[in-house]
Scaffold this active site. Sequence first.
Site, PDB file in Angstrom:
ATOM      1  N   ASP A 292    -116.004 -17.091 -13.139  1.00 23.97           N
ATOM      2  CA  ASP A 292    -115.551 -18.446 -12.796  1.00 23.97           C
ATOM      3  C   ASP A 292    -116.596 -19.142 -11.923  1.00 23.97           C
ATOM      4  O   ASP A 292    -116.827 -20.348 -12.054  1.00 23.97           O
ATOM      5  CB  ASP A 292    -114.221 -18.402 -12.019  1.00 23.97           C
ATOM      6  CG  ASP A 292    -113.146 -17.657 -12.788  1.00 23.97           C
ATOM      7  OD1 ASP A 292    -113.226 -17.604 -14.027  1.00 23.97           O
ATOM      8  OD2 ASP A 292    -112.227 -17.112 -12.142  1.00 23.97           O
TER       9      ASP A 292
HETATM   10  C1  26A Z   1    -103.232 -16.654 -18.968  1.00 26.71           C
HETATM   11  N1  26A Z   1    -103.907 -15.790 -18.027  1.00 26.71           N
HETATM   12  C2  26A Z   1    -103.817 -14.393 -18.276  1.00 26.71           C
HETATM   13  C3  26A Z   1    -104.632 -16.313 -16.968  1.00 26.71           C
HETATM   14  C4  26A Z   1    -105.321 -15.531 -16.019  1.00 26.71           C
HETATM   15  C5  26A Z   1    -106.090 -16.184 -15.037  1.00 26.71           C
HETATM   16  N2  26A Z   1    -106.195 -17.518 -14.965  1.00 26.71           N
HETATM   17  C6  26A Z   1    -105.523 -18.213 -15.880  1.00 26.71           C
HETATM   18  N3  26A Z   1    -104.751 -17.657 -16.862  1.00 26.71           N
HETATM   19  N4  26A Z   1    -105.426 -14.193 -15.797  1.00 26.71           N
HETATM   20  C7  26A Z   1    -106.227 -14.041 -14.735  1.00 26.71           C
HETATM   21  N5  26A Z   1    -106.629 -15.228 -14.260  1.00 26.71           N
HETATM   22  C8  26A Z   1    -107.499 -15.530 -13.122  1.00 26.71           C
HETATM   23  O1  26A Z   1    -108.788 -15.101 -13.375  1.00 26.71           O
HETATM   24  C9  26A Z   1    -109.465 -15.130 -12.128  1.00 26.71           C
HETATM   25  C10 26A Z   1    -110.685 -14.272 -12.172  1.00 26.71           C
HETATM   26  O2  26A Z   1    -111.583 -14.739 -13.097  1.00 26.71           O
HETATM   27  C11 26A Z   1    -107.110 -14.820 -11.843  1.00 26.71           C
HETATM   28  O3  26A Z   1    -106.148 -15.556 -11.131  1.00 26.71           O
HETATM   29  C12 26A Z   1    -108.441 -14.695 -11.088  1.00 26.71           C
HETATM   30  O4  26A Z   1    -108.506 -15.542  -9.966  1.00 26.71           O
END
Ligand code: 26A
Length: 337
Positions: A292
């Site tokens: 990110d």
């Molecule tokens: C739909 N899903 C599974 C998700 C996520 C996500 N953000 C949006 N949608 N699953 C994990 N994360 C985020 O990824 C970040 C790390 O790259 C987590 O909240 C974490 O901060």
Amino acid sequence: MFQEKLVVLCNPLLDIQATVDAEYLKKYDLKANDAILVDAKSGDKKMAIYDELASYPDVKYIAGGAGQNSARGAAYILGKGKVAYFGSVGKDKYAEKLAAENAAAGVTSLYQVQEDAGTGKCAALITNFDRSLVTDLSAANLFTPDHLDKNWSVVENAEIFYIGGFHLTVSPESIIKLGKHAKETGKQFILNLSAPFIPQFFKDALKEVLPYTTMVIANEAEAEAYAEAFELKCSKTDLEAIAKEIVGDSKKTVIFTHGLEPTVVVTSEGSQTFPVKALESSKIVDTNGAGDAFAAGFLAALVEKKPLETAIDMGQWLAALSIQEIGASYPKVPLAY
Ligand code: 26A
């Protein structure tokens, strides 16, 4: 009145992060480095993880949500009022924390607020330099396109759109609405593939959205999952070949990060690789949010109209800063690129 140049759409989540051991991952059949969804309604036993982590000695509650992390990261470079963020939250303490973190970072939160669902959460299970993400989307799953209509002037004023691929599980209609606007107005429309399960299980939605994209960002595991899902003939680990397939005869730019291996960039003009400056492993705190942060630095550079090479370098620079912090965070003291 701010003029947000970058608009981000994804799922706002609060990360509940703790260090666990291999046994714990095994108990829930989790991979060390992955991102998955749990379904609260189906009685998934993984729902117990959130409460279990609460008693871990190093548990931390940190702002998360992939796109939201990138929004805060871009604002870290661009300053206040340049980045707006869309997503759906509940009416609770978690949402207040996320809004406060966005405000502190200079991100304009354009939350759709749900009365009947809590803010989504993500268990970030850390083992060494890996992180396993287990997400309960809850309110984040309820985002609807009419919330974009309500804030359409922000959309019209923006120059660049960034979509967390994770949002393909929530509201492809909303993504397409932004994509159509971007296409009609000739604006950048950038998609991150976000996780291997996106091409694997949300292939149809991905297929619908890809034609609107001007850029696609992913890591090597997501690239491989894409190659498998779309049954590409090339080797599933040949990043350059996979990127070329995605570019096809379009004007798209495809960027694949690859851990410490060089970043691969393919455009209609050709391919390039950009080496990564390895950070001493003693300086790494955790890798949650590294991707990110890369996207954040890259996006901020595009907003500043920097050349592609600089944008990649700014992405790598911000990723290196982020992995020296707990979770998907950035240094408290702003450091200039
Ligand atoms: C739909 N899903 C599974 C998700 C996520 C996500 N953000 C949006 N949608 N699953 C994990 N994360 C985020 O990824 C970040 C790390 O790259 C987590 O909240 C974490 O901060």
